[in-house]
Design an enzyme around this catalytic site. Structure first.
Site, PDB file in Angstrom:
ATOM      1  N   ASN A   9     -12.357  37.756  -1.375  1.00 30.81           N
ATOM      2  CA  ASN A   9     -12.490  36.295  -1.452  1.00 30.81           C
ATOM      3  C   ASN A   9     -11.319  35.759  -2.271  1.00 30.81           C
ATOM      4  O   ASN A   9     -11.300  35.900  -3.492  1.00 30.81           O
ATOM      5  CB  ASN A   9     -13.835  35.946  -2.115  1.00 30.81           C
ATOM      6  N   LYS A  11     -10.549  32.775  -2.852  1.00 30.73           N
ATOM      7  CA  LYS A  11     -10.860  31.494  -3.517  1.00 30.73           C
ATOM      8  C   LYS A  11      -9.703  30.511  -3.296  1.00 30.73           C
ATOM      9  O   LYS A  11      -9.072  30.561  -2.235  1.00 30.73           O
ATOM     10  CB  LYS A  11     -11.174  31.737  -5.001  1.00 30.73           C
ATOM     11  N   HIS A  98     -21.786  30.758  -2.323  1.00 38.32           N
ATOM     12  CA  HIS A  98     -21.082  31.308  -3.490  1.00 38.32           C
ATOM     13  C   HIS A  98     -21.482  30.504  -4.732  1.00 38.32           C
ATOM     14  O   HIS A  98     -21.651  29.286  -4.665  1.00 38.32           O
ATOM     15  CB  HIS A  98     -19.563  31.256  -3.268  1.00 38.32           C
ATOM     16  N   GLU A 100     -19.824  29.450  -7.100  1.00 39.26           N
ATOM     17  CA  GLU A 100     -18.917  28.341  -7.434  1.00 39.26           C
ATOM     18  C   GLU A 100     -19.255  27.106  -6.608  1.00 39.26           C
ATOM     19  O   GLU A 100     -19.092  25.978  -7.075  1.00 39.26           O
ATOM     20  CB  GLU A 100     -17.458  28.793  -7.242  1.00 39.26           C
ATOM     21  N   GLU A 170     -23.993  38.592  -6.584  1.00 36.37           N
ATOM     22  CA  GLU A 170     -22.916  38.263  -7.511  1.00 36.37           C
ATOM     23  C   GLU A 170     -23.509  37.611  -8.757  1.00 36.37           C
ATOM     24  O   GLU A 170     -23.753  36.394  -8.768  1.00 36.37           O
ATOM     25  CB  GLU A 170     -21.924  37.294  -6.856  1.00 36.37           C
ATOM     26  N   GLY A 176     -15.305  36.818 -12.579  1.00 36.62           N
ATOM     27  CA  GLY A 176     -14.064  36.406 -13.237  1.00 36.62           C
ATOM     28  C   GLY A 176     -14.064  36.598 -14.746  1.00 36.62           C
ATOM     29  O   GLY A 176     -13.183  36.090 -15.435  1.00 36.62           O
ATOM     30  N   SER A 216     -16.191  40.897 -11.015  1.00 43.80           N
ATOM     31  CA  SER A 216     -15.264  41.769 -11.753  1.00 43.80           C
ATOM     32  C   SER A 216     -15.273  43.205 -11.224  1.00 43.80           C
ATOM     33  O   SER A 216     -15.129  44.154 -11.987  1.00 43.80           O
ATOM     34  CB  SER A 216     -15.570  41.731 -13.257  1.00 43.80           C
TER      35      SER A 216
HETATM   36  P1  13P Z   1     -14.078  38.331  -9.342  1.00 42.90           P
HETATM   37  O1  13P Z   1     -13.920  39.645  -8.602  1.00 42.90           O
HETATM   38  O2  13P Z   1     -12.781  37.654  -9.634  1.00 42.90           O
HETATM   39  O3  13P Z   1     -14.967  38.474 -10.529  1.00 42.90           O
HETATM   40  O4  13P Z   1     -14.836  37.345  -8.320  1.00 42.90           O
HETATM   41  C1  13P Z   1     -15.955  37.779  -7.651  1.00 42.90           C
HETATM   42  C2  13P Z   1     -16.321  36.770  -6.644  1.00 42.90           C
HETATM   43  O5  13P Z   1     -16.717  35.666  -6.989  1.00 42.90           O
HETATM   44  C3  13P Z   1     -16.161  37.117  -5.230  1.00 42.90           C
HETATM   45  O6  13P Z   1     -16.759  36.186  -4.390  1.00 42.90           O
END
Ligand code: 13P
Length: 254
Positions: A9, A11, A98, A100, A170, A176, A216
């Site tokens: 992803n 983003k 997601h 976010e 997640e 992150g 992560s």
């Molecule tokens: P990170 O791997 O940067 O922690 O992000 C995970 C994520 O949100 C994948 O959709």
């Protein structure tokens, strides 16, 4: 047999040129490695879908996902992208729910159920994200949160539709932050998800659908996480932006 899957992803990262360069590096890395049956999925932002689709079309076990889609079929929704438009780029998957999107765009479980329906009606496979935030985990609410997310956004689906989709666990506190969930924590939640799905759809479906871990996950910890009995791969954020790391994560299955 459950599919092994590693999805990247991106983003809100990468210009057109940066994206094409990254895909070239990923393709080079894949060609230098032993071919595996791991399904690789790249989820760039909308602007990349068409050009990357042209580059990767026909490559075995490599597919494209969008990071979101709108719940309506079409219409006056300035700035939005429909499921049908995504399909027209060659995209086969779409990330829905997601954290976010839940956090910054206030997407509710009910809205996400509509997005899932529209995506599936158009032939897209949702990669549906669920997971608790830190305060919910601290007060031991994580199982309830995950159960509610499943029930409100996915459990209205027919068994046939449910069997097609991918779920990604997640935990928000791991995204992150570098605070990867431990393999024990991940396995505990993944087996809980599988059990809830078994109660709803039966053991045949619950044992066959793929559950990815995200938060992560990187080239150092992927092997241990992917070795858990109910982990079928990863949804990778930051580490998917570097081809070498992304390839190492894919090779964690070997
Ligand atoms: P990170 O791997 O940067 O922690 O992000 C995970 C994520 O949100 C994948 O959709």
């Amino acid at each position: 047999m459950r599919k092994k899957i590693v999805a990247g992803n991106w983003k809100m990262n990468n210009t057109i040129n940066e994206g094409l360069l990254l895909v070239d590096e990923i393709l080079k890395g894949l060609s230098e490695n032993q071919e595996s049956d791991v399904l690789k999925i790249i989820a760039p932002s909308f602007i990349h879908l068409n050009s990357i689709s042209n580059k990767i079309s026909g490559i075995k076990n490599l597919e494209l996902a969008a990071q979101d889609c709108h719940q309506a079929e079409l219409g006056a929704y300035t700035g939005e992208v429909s499921a049908k438009m995504l399909v027209s780029t060659g995209c086969k998957y779409v990330i829905i729910g997601h954290s976010e999107r839940r956090q910054y765009f206030l997407e509710s479980n009910e809205l996400l159920a509509k997005k899932v329906d529209t995506a599936m009606a158009n032939g897209l496979i949702p990669i549906f994200c669920i997971g608790e935030n830190l305060s919910q985990r601290n007060i031991n609410q994580h199982f309830d949160v995950i159960k509610e997310q499943l029930q409100k956004s996915l459990f209205h689906l027919s068994a046939n539709d449910f069997s097609k989709l991918i779920v990604a666990y997640e935990p928000v506190w791991a995204i992150g932050t570098g605070n990867t969930a431990s393999s024990e924590q991940v396995q505990e939640i993944h087996s809980f998800i599988r059990l809830e799905v078994e109660k709803k759809y039966g053991v045949e479906i619950s044992s066959r659908f793929s559950i990815l871990y995200g938060g992560s996950c990187n080239a150092q910890n992927a092997k241990e996480l992917f070795a858990c009995a109910d982990v079928d791969g990863g949804l990778i954020g930051g580490a998917s932006l570097k081809a070498v790391d992304f390839i190492k994560i894919i090779n964690s299955f070997l």
